[in-house]
Write a protein that holds these residues in place. Structure first.
Motif, short mmCIF file in Angstrom:
data_model
loop_
_atom_site.label_atom_id
_atom_site.label_comp_id
_atom_site.label_asym_id
_atom_site.label_seq_id
_atom_site.Cartn_x
_atom_site.Cartn_y
_atom_site.Cartn_z
N ALA A 197 13.41 -10.47 -5.93
CA ALA A 197 12.94 -9.34 -6.51
C ALA A 197 10.99 -8.57 -5.81
CB ALA A 197 11.78 -10.27 -8.01
N ALA A 198 10.63 -9.63 -4.67
CA ALA A 198 9.42 -9.05 -4.07
C ALA A 198 10.67 -8.34 -3.77
CB ALA A 198 9.01 -10.54 -3.67
N LEU A 199 11.17 -8.82 -2.79
CA LEU A 199 11.81 -7.75 -2.22
C LEU A 199 12.18 -6.65 -2.32
CD1 LEU A 199 13.84 -10.15 0.34
CD2 LEU A 199 11.61 -9.75 0.90
N ASP A 200 12.87 -6.05 -3.78
CA ASP A 200 13.36 -4.57 -4.52
C ASP A 200 11.65 -4.46 -4.47
OD1 ASP A 200 16.09 -5.49 -3.88
OD2 ASP A 200 16.02 -6.67 -6.34
N THR A 201 10.83 -4.34 -4.53
CA THR A 201 9.57 -3.80 -4.67
C THR A 201 9.20 -3.17 -3.60
OG1 THR A 201 7.79 -5.90 -3.74
CG2 THR A 201 8.69 -5.58 -6.34
N GLU A 202 9.53 -3.31 -2.12
CA GLU A 202 9.05 -2.67 -0.93
C GLU A 202 10.59 -2.11 -0.37
OE1 GLU A 202 7.57 -1.33 2.00
OE2 GLU A 202 5.88 -2.47 0.50
N ASN A 246 5.11 -8.05 11.11
CA ASN A 246 3.98 -8.91 11.17
C ASN A 246 3.12 -9.30 11.32
OD1 ASN A 246 2.59 -6.42 11.84
ND2 ASN A 246 3.79 -5.25 13.60
N GLY A 247 3.18 -8.55 9.17
CA GLY A 247 2.61 -9.57 8.54
C GLY A 247 0.98 -7.50 7.55
N GLU A 248 1.48 -7.64 8.80
CA GLU A 248 0.25 -6.31 8.39
C GLU A 248 0.82 -5.95 7.33
OE1 GLU A 248 0.79 -3.22 11.82
OE2 GLU A 248 0.12 -4.88 12.91
N VAL A 249 1.50 -5.45 6.45
CA VAL A 249 2.35 -5.05 5.45
C VAL A 249 2.44 -5.75 4.55
CG1 VAL A 249 3.96 -3.49 4.41
CG2 VAL A 249 2.93 -2.99 6.44
N LEU A 250 2.55 -6.19 3.57
CA LEU A 250 2.54 -6.97 2.36
C LEU A 250 3.76 -6.52 1.67
CD1 LEU A 250 -1.38 -8.40 1.64
CD2 LEU A 250 0.67 -9.35 3.25
N ILE A 251 3.95 -7.99 1.02
CA ILE A 251 4.95 -7.47 -0.01
C ILE A 251 5.06 -7.98 -1.60
CG2 ILE A 251 7.66 -7.57 -0.72
CD1 ILE A 251 8.53 -8.18 2.22
N ASP A 252 4.31 -7.14 -2.23
CA ASP A 252 4.01 -7.82 -3.25
C ASP A 252 3.06 -9.11 -3.57
OD1 ASP A 252 4.80 -7.32 -5.93
OD2 ASP A 252 5.89 -8.93 -6.21
N GLY A 253 1.91 -8.52 -2.53
CA GLY A 253 0.84 -9.31 -1.75
C GLY A 253 1.11 -10.04 -1.03
N VAL A 254 2.13 -10.31 -0.92
CA VAL A 254 2.27 -11.78 0.11
C VAL A 254 2.56 -11.24 1.67
CG1 VAL A 254 3.27 -13.89 0.31
CG2 VAL A 254 2.33 -12.97 -1.74
N SER A 255 2.83 -12.37 2.96
CA SER A 255 3.71 -12.08 3.34
C SER A 255 4.71 -12.77 3.97
CB SER A 255 2.90 -12.72 4.58
OG SER A 255 3.24 -12.90 5.96
N TYR A 256 5.36 -11.95 4.70
CA TYR A 256 7.13 -11.83 4.75
C TYR A 256 7.65 -13.45 4.99
CZ TYR A 256 11.84 -11.68 6.66
OH TYR A 256 12.89 -11.71 6.97
N ARG A 257 6.33 -14.02 5.99
CA ARG A 257 6.84 -15.06 6.32
C ARG A 257 6.28 -16.01 5.31
NH1 ARG A 257 10.05 -13.53 9.75
NH2 ARG A 257 8.98 -13.00 11.96
N ASP A 258 5.67 -15.62 4.01
CA ASP A 258 5.21 -16.85 3.32
C ASP A 258 6.30 -16.02 1.81
OD1 ASP A 258 3.04 -17.82 4.92
OD2 ASP A 258 2.23 -16.07 4.23
N LEU A 259 6.80 -15.51 2.01
CA LEU A 259 7.82 -15.44 0.82
C LEU A 259 8.44 -16.69 0.80
CD1 LEU A 259 8.93 -11.78 0.72
CD2 LEU A 259 7.76 -12.70 -1.38
#
Length: 88
Positions: free
Chosen positions: A13-18, A75-88
């Protein structure tokens, strides 16, 4: 649902927001490929990173902007639903 299934559902769901998130995933997979050098991914990255959007056609500027945003996700500059891609 199990905790793992809940987590997968939340991440999807978070990935779908971006919109560029799926492109970022594809880029990450391509970067890990043994032939990423052969397919010129480094050249595309260099071009996209240095291109002046004002000097490109509308289509080119759109593609470069999407590539930059996808790279920013990785690289973490753009957050996905307020979270870093690596932290999803």
């Amino acid at each position: 649902m199990t905790a793992l299934a809940d987590n997968v559902t939340q991440v999807a769901a978070a990935l779908d927001t971006e919109p560029e998130a799926r492109l970022a995933i594809s880029l990450e997979n391509l970067n890990l490929a043994e032939d990423s050098w052969d397919i010129g991914l480094d050249l595309v990255g260099s071009y996209a990173g240095g291109a002046d959007l004002a000097e490109l056609s509308d289509v080119q500027a759109y593609d470069v902007a999407r590539f930059r945003r996808a790279t920013g996700i990785l690289n973490g500059e753009v957050l996905i639903d307020g979270v870093s891609y690596r932290d999803l």
